[in-house]
Structures are given as structure tokens and as C-alpha cells.
Write a protein that holds these residues in place. Sequence first.
Motif, PDB file in Angstrom:
ATOM      1  N   ASN A  15       1.270  -0.809  -0.103  1.00  0.00           N
ATOM      2  CA  ASN A  15      -0.051   0.434  -0.511  1.00  0.00           C
ATOM      3  C   ASN A  15       1.247   1.445  -0.097  1.00  0.00           C
ATOM      4  N   LYS A  16       0.313   1.779  -0.261  1.00  0.00           N
ATOM      5  CA  LYS A  16       1.002   3.247  -0.324  1.00  0.00           C
ATOM      6  C   LYS A  16       1.570   3.985   0.700  1.00  0.00           C
ATOM      7  N   THR A  37      -2.813   8.435  -6.114  1.00  0.00           N
ATOM      8  CA  THR A  37      -4.208   8.846  -5.346  1.00  0.00           C
ATOM      9  C   THR A  37      -6.159   7.598  -5.163  1.00  0.00           C
ATOM     10  N   ASP A  38      -5.633   6.239  -5.617  1.00  0.00           N
ATOM     11  CA  ASP A  38      -6.589   5.340  -5.017  1.00  0.00           C
ATOM     12  C   ASP A  38      -5.780   4.964  -4.058  1.00  0.00           C
ATOM     13  N   GLY A  39      -6.891   3.613  -2.533  1.00  0.00           N
ATOM     14  CA  GLY A  39      -6.377   3.713  -1.981  1.00  0.00           C
ATOM     15  C   GLY A  39      -5.779   1.818  -2.750  1.00  0.00           C
ATOM     16  N   SER A  40      -5.188   1.430  -3.875  1.00  0.00           N
ATOM     17  CA  SER A  40      -5.878   0.241  -3.685  1.00  0.00           C
ATOM     18  C   SER A  40      -3.858  -0.146  -3.380  1.00  0.00           C
ATOM     19  N   LYS A  42      -0.135  -1.798  -5.053  1.00  0.00           N
ATOM     20  CA  LYS A  42       0.747  -1.350  -5.760  1.00  0.00           C
ATOM     21  C   LYS A  42       2.194  -2.559  -6.150  1.00  0.00           C
ATOM     22  N   SER A  43       3.110  -3.333  -6.834  1.00  0.00           N
ATOM     23  CA  SER A  43       4.226  -3.875  -6.530  1.00  0.00           C
ATOM     24  C   SER A  43       5.562  -2.330  -7.060  1.00  0.00           C
ATOM     25  N   ILE A  44       6.197  -3.080  -6.686  1.00  0.00           N
ATOM     26  CA  ILE A  44       7.794  -2.689  -6.612  1.00  0.00           C
ATOM     27  C   ILE A  44       7.698  -2.124  -8.598  1.00  0.00           C
ATOM     28  N   GLU A  45       6.565  -2.886  -9.273  1.00  0.00           N
ATOM     29  CA  GLU A  45       7.817  -2.503 -11.040  1.00  0.00           C
ATOM     30  C   GLU A  45       5.935  -1.565 -10.830  1.00  0.00           C
ATOM     31  N   GLU A  46       5.686  -1.638 -10.581  1.00  0.00           N
ATOM     32  CA  GLU A  46       4.082  -0.923 -10.967  1.00  0.00           C
ATOM     33  C   GLU A  46       4.600   1.040 -10.425  1.00  0.00           C
ATOM     34  N   VAL A  47       5.364   0.787  -8.804  1.00  0.00           N
ATOM     35  CA  VAL A  47       5.573   2.087  -8.621  1.00  0.00           C
ATOM     36  C   VAL A  47       6.277   3.105  -9.730  1.00  0.00           C
ATOM     37  N   ASP A  48       7.428   1.561  -9.694  1.00  0.00           N
ATOM     38  CA  ASP A  48       9.132   2.095 -10.067  1.00  0.00           C
ATOM     39  C   ASP A  48       8.320   3.206 -12.114  1.00  0.00           C
TER      40      ASP A  48
END
Length: 60
Positions: A15-16, A37-40, A42-48
Motif C-alpha cells: 500500500n502507499k 490517489t486511490d487506496g489500491s 501496487k507492486s514495486i514495478e508498478e510504482v517504478d
Amino acid sequence: MVKKEPMQEAVSKYNKEQILASNKYYNRHDVINALWTDGSEKSIEEVDDMIEKFMKGMVK
């Protein structure tokens, strides 16, 4: 002959708050807060990828 399917690796999702607490993203807090902005989760790859797309965006 038995056909073996390749094993899929489990992708960890965070989470964030967990991402912001990590040392890797210490200098990217503002970008992450603005884009995520959403409460989803994410994986490290998605954040990168999210950060990379933002940083490569057009300057107006």
C-alpha cells in the motif's frame, strides 16, 4: 510426456504507506502522493513505472 507449466512468481503488493516508508522512495514522496490517489496496492514495478512515466512527461 507431461508438459510442465512455468511457475509464476508471486508478486508482492504494497500500500502507499508501506512504499512511502521505504528508503528506496525517500526522495519521491511528493510524486508518489500526487500520483497515487486511490487506496489500491501496487507492486514495486508498478510504482517504478508510475514514477518513470511522470518524470518523462512533457513540460509545458
